[in-house]
Scaffold this active site. Structure first.
Site, PDB file in Angstrom:
ATOM      1  CG  HIS A 132      16.095  -4.937 -30.093  1.00 43.60           C
ATOM      2  ND1 HIS A 132      15.775  -5.754 -31.151  1.00 43.60           N
ATOM      3  CD2 HIS A 132      15.113  -3.996 -30.049  1.00 43.60           C
ATOM      4  CE1 HIS A 132      14.659  -5.325 -31.719  1.00 43.60           C
ATOM      5  NE2 HIS A 132      14.234  -4.254 -31.070  1.00 43.60           N
TER       6      HIS A 132
ATOM      7  CG  HIS B  76      17.271 -11.599 -28.034  1.00 44.06           C
ATOM      8  ND1 HIS B  76      17.885 -12.084 -29.173  1.00 44.06           N
ATOM      9  CD2 HIS B  76      16.712 -10.418 -28.398  1.00 44.06           C
ATOM     10  CE1 HIS B  76      17.703 -11.235 -30.168  1.00 44.06           C
ATOM     11  NE2 HIS B  76      16.997 -10.218 -29.720  1.00 44.06           N
TER      12      HIS B  76
END
Length: 434
Positions: free
Chosen positions: A198, A245
């Site tokens: 991402h 993350h």
């Protein structure tokens, strides 16, 4: 020096920083739901055992029970065909149900939101790196702005995202653990975390858009780079907020994407010229896409990584193949003067009409093609197409996503522009395609 760098990298990868970030913006663990459920069961157990004291075996059972409840909550939320917007809707429904039926409906989420502004702010930011953005960005840019820039961005997009996804599955570094991190986005929970793809998308697409546009149009480069940086930071912090993350993941993803763009950028024009002038390019594109999918690293466990990569490759090669077809039949006009061009504001009314009609057609393409491909593929292998597990098999998953999104990419760049020309609502193609 190396010890300091190693300790700093380790510090960036610690999940406690993610947990603190989540807590600061209003994402808190919901431990009461688990403890309450356990207390109710434990109370009944004590009554059945004539109020005996809980021994060490009961403590072990308590731990197993709580883990089971937690796992069931997580598994009940996973939907591999949903996207981040679906989870936003699910969160709203859960909040409404919780307020109306506090004593009737069991709690299913392992977190609670105390600031809805930040929740939707970061959810929208995360959506900028998901499938919904792919479907919105490329059609909008091709139909209303500049086909040449969109075409070159798709080449870079396929390049750095394929390498990024493959790198993530080769390294197999897990996402931050729960606890202490709370994972708000269950769709990607089975994927690995390093580097963040991402973040690669958030860095690669906006900066590529600016760098490619500055070669063709007269605008303030620093303003464009500033907007690109804001979008990049927004998406990256959204991934931290969702608990998907660590800070190391997003920093590595950002730097990795910029490095790959630096390597690939000098060759984009040559690749684009080959796509335009070589009549067999669509066949070559289709075969290269299949080869890349077949060469994708074998997964240690099933995740959405392979299907997402297939979606990207199918879309990008479909876009490029459509451009070849458009150029070969003489529908792409060569500009009378070379760049740099002044930016001309488009007709917003026609932009809206093109976008709405085009999206309806693309949605219909997606539904028809994926249904046909799924049924035909499952029939060939003797599988039940209604069984969701069938789509996880590589022999079904690969053609299901690749053919569907190849058709979508082709229709975005070929069929829809032809349709717009037939209706007389096409944009000016005189200096935006070659």
């Amino acid at each position: 020096m190396w010890n300091y760098l190693r300790s700093f990298v380790t510090w960036l990868h610690e999940p406690r920083h993610v947990a603190r970030f989540q807590q600061y913006f209003g994402v808190l663990p919901k431990s009461n739901s688990i403890s309450t459920t356990y207390n109710e069961i434990n109370l009944n157990k004590n009554k059945n055992n004539n109020n005996n004291l809980i021994n060490n075996d009961d403590d072990d059972e308590k731990k197993i029970l709580i883990d089971d409840i937690y796992d069931q909550d997580l598994q009940g939320k996973i939907n591999y065909d949903s996207n981040v917007l679906d989870e936003c809707i699910e969160e709203i429904k859960h909040s409404i149900n919780q307020n109306e039926n506090k004593e009737k409906i069991p709690l299913q989420l392992d977190y609670k939101i105390t600031s809805w502004f930040w929740y939707y702010f970061f959810q929208f930011g995360a959506a900028l790196g998901n499938e919904i953005f792919y479907i919105l960005f490329f059609p909008t840019w091709i139909w209303n702005v500049d086909g040449a820039v969109a075409r070159k961005i798709s080449i870079l997009w396929a390049f750095f995202m394929y390498i990024g996804q493959a790198t993530k599955d080769i390294l197999a570094i897990p996402r931050p653990p729960t606890p202490p991190v709370l994972k708000l986005e269950k769709r990607y929970i089975e994927e690995y975390g390093f580097p963040s793809t991402h973040a690669m998308f958030a860095a690669g697409i906006p900066f590529s858009l600016v760098l490619l546009s500055i070669q063709r149009y007269d605008f303030n480069m620093w303003l464009g780079l500033s907007v690109a940086a804001i979008v990049c930071v927004w998406v990256c912090l959204s991934r931290i907020y969702l608990g998907m993350h660590t800070f190391l993941d997003i920093i590595a993803g950002t730097l990795y994407a910029l490095l790959l763009i630096y390597i690939m950028f000098p060759y984009v024009d040559a690749i684009d010229s080959f796509q335009l002038n070589y009549s067999c390019a669509p066949i070559l594109n289709f075969c290269i896409g299949i080869l890349l999918i077949k060469c994708y690293p074998s997964l240690k466990q099933w995740s959405t990584a392979r299907s997402d990569t297939t979606v990207i490759l199918g879309s990008a090669f479909g876009l490029c193949s459509a451009t070849t077809a458009m150029h070969q039949i003489g529908l792409l006009e060569k500009p009378l003067t070379p760049p740099i061009y002044s930016i001309i504001a488009p007709n917003l009314g026609l932009c809206v009409v093109r976008t709405i009609l085009g999206m309806i057609f693309i949605y219909a393409t997606r539904q028809v093609v994926k249904t046909i491909v799924l049924r035909v593929t499952c029939s060939l292998y003797g599988l039940d197409w209604k069984n969701p597990e069938s789509k996880r098999l590589a022999k079904v998953e690969m053609p299901y996503y690749y053919l569907t999104y190849f058709a979508i990419g082709f229709n975005i760049s070929f069929t829809c522009p032809l349709f717009f020309r037939a209706l007389g609502i096409n944009r000016d193609y005189s200096y935006t395609e070659l």
